[in-house]
Design an enzyme around this catalytic site. Structure first.
Site, PDB file in Angstrom:
ATOM      1  N   GLU A   1       0.850  -1.195   0.000  1.00  0.00           N
ATOM      2  CA  GLU A   1       0.000   0.000   0.000  1.00  0.00           C
ATOM      3  C   GLU A   1       0.882   1.241   0.000  1.00  0.00           C
ATOM      4  O   GLU A   1       1.799   1.362   0.820  1.00  0.00           O
ATOM      5  CB  GLU A   1      -0.906   0.019   1.229  1.00  0.00           C
ATOM      6  CG  GLU A   1      -2.022  -1.011   1.223  1.00  0.00           C
ATOM      7  CD  GLU A   1      -3.252  -0.545   0.453  1.00  0.00           C
ATOM      8  OE1 GLU A   1      -3.250   0.609  -0.038  1.00  0.00           O
ATOM      9  OE2 GLU A   1      -4.215  -1.339   0.363  1.00  0.00           O
TER      10      GLU A   1
ATOM     11  N   ASP B   1      -6.447   1.555  -8.417  1.00  0.00           N
ATOM     12  CA  ASP B   1      -5.094   1.741  -7.892  1.00  0.00           C
ATOM     13  C   ASP B   1      -4.111   0.733  -8.505  1.00  0.00           C
ATOM     14  O   ASP B   1      -4.514  -0.379  -8.831  1.00  0.00           O
ATOM     15  CB  ASP B   1      -5.091   1.645  -6.359  1.00  0.00           C
ATOM     16  CG  ASP B   1      -5.808   0.412  -5.799  1.00  0.00           C
ATOM     17  OD1 ASP B   1      -6.841   0.004  -6.368  1.00  0.00           O
ATOM     18  OD2 ASP B   1      -5.335  -0.130  -4.791  1.00  0.00           O
TER      19      ASP B   1
ATOM     20  N   HIS C   1      -3.617  -3.352  -8.451  1.00  0.00           N
ATOM     21  CA  HIS C   1      -4.951  -3.759  -8.013  1.00  0.00           C
ATOM     22  C   HIS C   1      -5.961  -3.567  -9.140  1.00  0.00           C
ATOM     23  O   HIS C   1      -6.896  -4.349  -9.302  1.00  0.00           O
ATOM     24  CB  HIS C   1      -5.348  -2.930  -6.786  1.00  0.00           C
ATOM     25  CG  HIS C   1      -6.404  -3.568  -5.942  1.00  0.00           C
ATOM     26  ND1 HIS C   1      -6.976  -2.918  -4.874  1.00  0.00           N
ATOM     27  CD2 HIS C   1      -6.999  -4.788  -5.997  1.00  0.00           C
ATOM     28  CE1 HIS C   1      -7.872  -3.717  -4.314  1.00  0.00           C
ATOM     29  NE2 HIS C   1      -7.904  -4.844  -4.972  1.00  0.00           N
TER      30      HIS C   1
END
Length: 273
Positions: free
Chosen positions: A102, A184, A174
């Site tokens: 992330e 994303d 993603h």
């Protein structure tokens, strides 16, 4: 320099681990072969709170802040809940095949006067924004840029993961394993370049993707700007269709080109073949 030992990352830019309990146990032998890149769509602290909150069914292995620092949440031998409903290459449920990274980034932005705003109300200057077309969409939008420190940290982390786990042979966004549901890491992240550097054509992890030397304008007219953004100042008359240009730099889908003057143009309108 980053190092991986006992499923944990260490290095000068690695913060103290914040352990998340949201895992599905260890990867089955031979299953881990993919890295999935995400953006948080929010700032660091709120994203961290969400990823460790036991009431929220989402987690990730690491969180990378705007300064490039890393916070690990889950050891690399355990399954995190980052992919959700996902499929790619004929298989589904990518949590059980992948490590989730992330990156702190606000994602798509909306222009409001002279500033750009995220869905949660944060305001950004034009220098923090690019206008680009998402790989799964057809019209340009405004996107929050990633910092150079974040991009380098992701590259180094992926390289270390591939060294520690040689079976890793894919780096995916993603947006690629959940198209239509997720966007994303978006066009502001150089995902294709990262793959080329780490996986493509036998290149080493330290070898940059080759930039084309020459291109030709394919739009009827093409603005040339001072910065790689749609709000950059116009620095000369638009280039006309068929104009040949030397390409000296690439950034987030824009090319810095040289003709009688040097400036930035949107790369979609340059033919490099």
């Amino acid at each position: 320099m980053l190092q991986i030992k006992d499923y944990l990352i260490s290095g000068d830019n690695v913060r103290k681990m914040v352990k998340s309990t949201k895992t599905s146990g260890e990867f089955a032998k031979g299953d881990l072969d993919t890295i999935v890149i995400h953006y948080t769509a929010g700032p660091y602290q709120s994203s961290l709170n969400t990823l460790v909150n036991p009431k929220v069914k989402a987690s990730a292995h690491v969180l990378i802040d705007r300064d490039g620092s890393i916070t690990q949440l889950i050891p690399f031998n355990e399954i995190a809940w980052h992919a959700g409903e996902s499929s790619y290459g004929g298989r589904s449920g990518y949590n059980k095949y992948s490590i989730g990274i992330e990156i702190v980034n606000s994602g798509p932005l909306t222009k409001s006067g002279n500033v750009y705003r995220s869905w949660f109300g944060a305001a950004y200057n034009p220098s923090d924004v690019i206008e680009a077309i998402h790989r799964n969409q057809s019209t340009p939008k405004y996107w929050h840029v990633y910092t150079a420190e974040q991009i380098e940290t992701v590259r180094e982390l992926c390289a270390q993961l591939m060294e520690a786990y040689p079976q890793i042979n894919q780096i995916l966004g993603h947006e690629e394993i959940a198209p239509g549901r997720k966007t994303d890491p978006g066009p502001a992240f150089p995902l294709d370049t990262l793959r080329e550097q780490l996986l493509g054509n036998g290149r080493s992890s330290n070898e940059a993707a080759k930039l084309p030397d020459l291109g030709r304008v394919v739009a009827k007219t093409l603005n040339i700007r001072s910065t790689p953004t749609s709000d950059g100042d116009l620095i000369a008359k638009p280039l006309s269709k068929g104009t040949s240009v030397s390409i000296v730099q690439e950034q987030n889908g824009w090319y810095k080109v040289r003709t009688s003057i040097e400036g930035w143009v949107y790369g979609k309108y340059i033919d490099v073949n």
